[in-house]
Enzyme design. Structure first.
Site, PDB file in Angstrom:
ATOM      1  N   SER A  95      26.371   0.779  19.412  1.00  0.00           N
ATOM      2  CA  SER A  95      27.105  -0.489  19.510  1.00  0.00           C
ATOM      3  C   SER A  95      28.303  -0.463  18.575  1.00  0.00           C
ATOM      4  CB  SER A  95      26.198  -1.654  19.108  1.00  0.00           C
ATOM      5  OG  SER A  95      25.134  -1.740  20.008  1.00  0.00           O
ATOM      6  N   GLU A 148      30.653  -2.732  13.695  1.00  0.00           N
ATOM      7  CA  GLU A 148      29.542  -2.112  12.958  1.00  0.00           C
ATOM      8  C   GLU A 148      29.940  -0.679  12.583  1.00  0.00           C
ATOM      9  OE1 GLU A 148      25.693  -2.363  14.944  1.00  0.00           O
ATOM     10  OE2 GLU A 148      25.236  -0.344  14.234  1.00  0.00           O
ATOM     11  N   ARG A 155      22.866  -5.919   9.430  1.00  0.00           N
ATOM     12  CA  ARG A 155      23.604  -4.628   9.498  1.00  0.00           C
ATOM     13  C   ARG A 155      24.446  -4.359   8.243  1.00  0.00           C
ATOM     14  NH1 ARG A 155      19.992  -4.361  12.270  1.00  0.00           N
ATOM     15  NH2 ARG A 155      19.978  -4.530  14.529  1.00  0.00           N
TER      16      ARG A 155
HETATM   17  C1  FAD Z   1      23.236   6.242  21.012  1.00  0.00           C
HETATM   18  C2  FAD Z   1      23.205   5.428  19.738  1.00  0.00           C
HETATM   19  C3  FAD Z   1      22.373   4.327  19.645  1.00  0.00           C
HETATM   20  C4  FAD Z   1      22.329   3.567  18.471  1.00  0.00           C
HETATM   21  N1  FAD Z   1      21.481   2.494  18.412  1.00  0.00           N
HETATM   22  C5  FAD Z   1      21.411   1.765  17.278  1.00  0.00           C
HETATM   23  C6  FAD Z   1      20.502   0.648  17.189  1.00  0.00           C
HETATM   24  O1  FAD Z   1      19.758   0.336  18.113  1.00  0.00           O
HETATM   25  N2  FAD Z   1      20.490  -0.057  16.033  1.00  0.00           N
HETATM   26  C7  FAD Z   1      21.286   0.268  14.967  1.00  0.00           C
HETATM   27  O2  FAD Z   1      21.195  -0.409  13.934  1.00  0.00           O
HETATM   28  N3  FAD Z   1      22.142   1.325  15.025  1.00  0.00           N
HETATM   29  C8  FAD Z   1      22.229   2.063  16.144  1.00  0.00           C
HETATM   30  N4  FAD Z   1      23.095   3.121  16.211  1.00  0.00           N
HETATM   31  C9  FAD Z   1      24.010   3.402  15.088  1.00  0.00           C
HETATM   32  C10 FAD Z   1      23.480   4.430  14.068  1.00  0.00           C
HETATM   33  O3  FAD Z   1      22.600   5.326  14.712  1.00  0.00           O
HETATM   34  C11 FAD Z   1      22.776   3.772  12.884  1.00  0.00           C
HETATM   35  O4  FAD Z   1      23.680   2.951  12.164  1.00  0.00           O
HETATM   36  C12 FAD Z   1      22.170   4.829  11.945  1.00  0.00           C
HETATM   37  O5  FAD Z   1      21.263   4.181  11.108  1.00  0.00           O
HETATM   38  C13 FAD Z   1      23.211   5.550  11.106  1.00  0.00           C
HETATM   39  O6  FAD Z   1      22.568   6.668  10.473  1.00  0.00           O
HETATM   40  P1  FAD Z   1      23.371   7.989  10.119  1.00  0.00           P
HETATM   41  O7  FAD Z   1      22.472   8.862   9.342  1.00  0.00           O
HETATM   42  O8  FAD Z   1      23.959   8.581  11.343  1.00  0.00           O
HETATM   43  O9  FAD Z   1      24.506   7.394   9.173  1.00  0.00           O
HETATM   44  P2  FAD Z   1      26.065   7.732   9.183  1.00  0.00           P
HETATM   45  O10 FAD Z   1      26.659   7.286  10.468  1.00  0.00           O
HETATM   46  O11 FAD Z   1      26.291   9.128   8.775  1.00  0.00           O
HETATM   47  O12 FAD Z   1      26.565   6.760   8.010  1.00  0.00           O
HETATM   48  C14 FAD Z   1      26.563   5.357   8.198  1.00  0.00           C
HETATM   49  C15 FAD Z   1      26.798   4.680   6.844  1.00  0.00           C
HETATM   50  O13 FAD Z   1      25.670   4.931   5.995  1.00  0.00           O
HETATM   51  C16 FAD Z   1      26.093   5.530   4.765  1.00  0.00           C
HETATM   52  N5  FAD Z   1      25.052   6.469   4.360  1.00  0.00           N
HETATM   53  C17 FAD Z   1      24.493   7.463   5.102  1.00  0.00           C
HETATM   54  N6  FAD Z   1      23.528   8.095   4.402  1.00  0.00           N
HETATM   55  C18 FAD Z   1      23.494   7.499   3.176  1.00  0.00           C
HETATM   56  C19 FAD Z   1      22.706   7.707   1.998  1.00  0.00           C
HETATM   57  N7  FAD Z   1      21.762   8.647   1.917  1.00  0.00           N
HETATM   58  N8  FAD Z   1      22.946   6.898   0.929  1.00  0.00           N
HETATM   59  C20 FAD Z   1      23.898   5.946   0.975  1.00  0.00           C
HETATM   60  N9  FAD Z   1      24.664   5.688   2.059  1.00  0.00           N
HETATM   61  C21 FAD Z   1      24.453   6.463   3.150  1.00  0.00           C
HETATM   62  C22 FAD Z   1      27.427   6.199   5.093  1.00  0.00           C
HETATM   63  O14 FAD Z   1      28.234   6.334   3.939  1.00  0.00           O
HETATM   64  C23 FAD Z   1      28.023   5.213   6.082  1.00  0.00           C
HETATM   65  O15 FAD Z   1      28.616   4.115   5.419  1.00  0.00           O
HETATM   66  C24 FAD Z   1      23.152   3.907  17.367  1.00  0.00           C
HETATM   67  C25 FAD Z   1      23.989   5.033  17.466  1.00  0.00           C
HETATM   68  C26 FAD Z   1      24.015   5.788  18.630  1.00  0.00           C
HETATM   69  C27 FAD Z   1      24.889   7.005  18.692  1.00  0.00           C
END
Ligand code: FAD
Length: 327
Positions: free
Chosen positions: A222, A297, A172
């Site tokens: 999580s 996380e 992660r």
């Molecule tokens: C219902 C639910 C279930 C989930 N299940 C999982 C799971 O099973 N496994 C898991 O790993 N996660 C899970 N997550 C967490 C989340 O969905 C993941 O971490 C997801 O990959 C984050 O993507 P995001 O686009 O929303 O990033 P954001 O939340 O917008 O950003 C997360 C981080 O990534 C960085 N970031 C975003 N885009 C970029 C880019 N283009 N370049 C550089 N940095 C960037 C941001 O600065 C920040 O530090 C879950 C979340 C929810 C709400």
């Protein structure tokens, strides 16, 4: 602030934008400016201008792993959205995908091409950029395992490709979390698989996630990362929090989910301080029970632009007894 939006179309930016609308938790005050670039050129110009403005700036995807502050953010949020998506397939199982692509759509596209390896990410509600930055995944896998190269841009607008080993992937975690580089696209290589069997597997993964995870209430997935030592003592963080007697604990409208204790849900008007108080309580009680300091996380964005794992801030709500040197 105006220099940052110069040359952008009117629908690419919003002043005084409510961050609660950009977070799955539906929490957060207003950001001074949110830009959603409609092209790679607009992204490069925005990053350069944001850096030169001297204002705090941060890049986000779908906000599915972010806790925004009740006091909002005094700077520029650059949101990488669907305009920066797109998938193309090469030979030998190679796939290139834009950072703004929606992860479940990306995984479906790989399945339709008969490619295995991304399927564990089928239920993750974020962008490919967020997925790579977080090295996200499920079933103890991380998407970085299959990444061969990443196209990144810096805040001077320079674009380059990094190889997998340059991204420092661990559980992660990736180098992108330090905020200096922004993912534009990623190239993966997946092994061949049977599309019909993969579709069945995808349905099964989604069924099991629906059964386990909280329904309806806003949440950010999580909250804590799994820890091998905690795992061997009790199991995953959710079970440890439950054993610590905190399942269902509420602070304001935030609550440790009665369905799955590693989730914190927003029952209506939860504030970031409520979530941080619950993170601190869970971390403290699990530490007292096991001696393991769980790491968050989910990441908290402070009003002045510090983006860091939420427990680092939550400890202000009740620091851990760290005499054992356990952090
Ligand atoms: C219902 C639910 C279930 C989930 N299940 C999982 C799971 O099973 N496994 C898991 O790993 N996660 C899970 N997550 C967490 C989340 O969905 C993941 O971490 C997801 O990959 C984050 O993507 P995001 O686009 O929303 O990033 P954001 O939340 O917008 O950003 C997360 C981080 O990534 C960085 N970031 C975003 N885009 C970029 C880019 N283009 N370049 C550089 N940095 C960037 C941001 O600065 C920040 O530090 C879950 C979340 C929810 C709400």
């Amino acid at each position: 602030m105006d220099a940052v939006v110069a040359g952008l179309a009117r629908d690419e930016f919003q002043y005084d934008a409510p961050l609660s609308k950009l977070s799955r938790w539906r929490i957060g005050g207003a950001a001074d400016l949110v830009v959603t670039p409609a092209s790679r050129d607009a992204l490069a110009r925005t990053l350069r201008a944001a850096a030169r403005s001297g204002l705090p700036h941060v890049v986000i995807g779908d906000g599915s792993n972010l806790l925004f502050d009740d006091a909002g953010f005094r700077g520029v949020v650059v949101q990488i959205g669907r305009a920066l998506g797109g998938v193309s397939f090469g030979s030998d199982g190679e796939v290139t995908v834009g950072a703004g692509h929606w992860v479940p759509h990306f995984v479906h596209a790989t399945i339709n091409q008969g490619l295995a390896g991304a399927i564990h990410a089928i239920g993750i509600p974020g962008t490919v950029g967020g997925l790579v930055a977080m090295n996200g995944g499920s079933q103890r896998k991380g998407i970085g395992e299959h990444l061969i190269a990443a196209e990144v841009i810096d805040f001077d607008g320079n674009v380059r490709w990094l190889q997998q080993e340059e991204l420092d992937f661990s559980y992660r975690h990736s180098r992108l979390q330090d905020g200096a580089l922004v993912l534009v696209s990623a190239r993966f290589r997946f092994e061949p698989g049977d599309a019909r069997a993969l579709r069945r597997e995808a349905v099964e993964i989604m069924r099991s996630r629906r059964a386990k995870f909280p329904k309806v209430r806003a949440n950010c997935g999580s909250v804590f990362v799994s820890d091998p030592r905690l795992y061997s003592l009790i199991g995953p963080p959710g079970l440890a929090i439950e054993r610590a007697g905190l399942k269902g604990l509420a602070a304001g409208d935030a609550q440790i989910s009665p369905e799955h204790a590693n989730f914190i849900v927003n029952n209506g008007q939860a504030r970031s301080v409520d979530v941080l108080a619950l993170i601190a309580a869970a971390r403290r009680r699990v530490f007292e029970l096991t001696g393991v300091a769980m790491l968050a996380e989910v990441r908290h964005l402070s009003p002045v632009g510090q983006l860091r794992p939420a427990h680092e801030l939550a400890d202000q709500f009740g620091p851990l007894p760290l005499e054992n040197g356990n952090d």
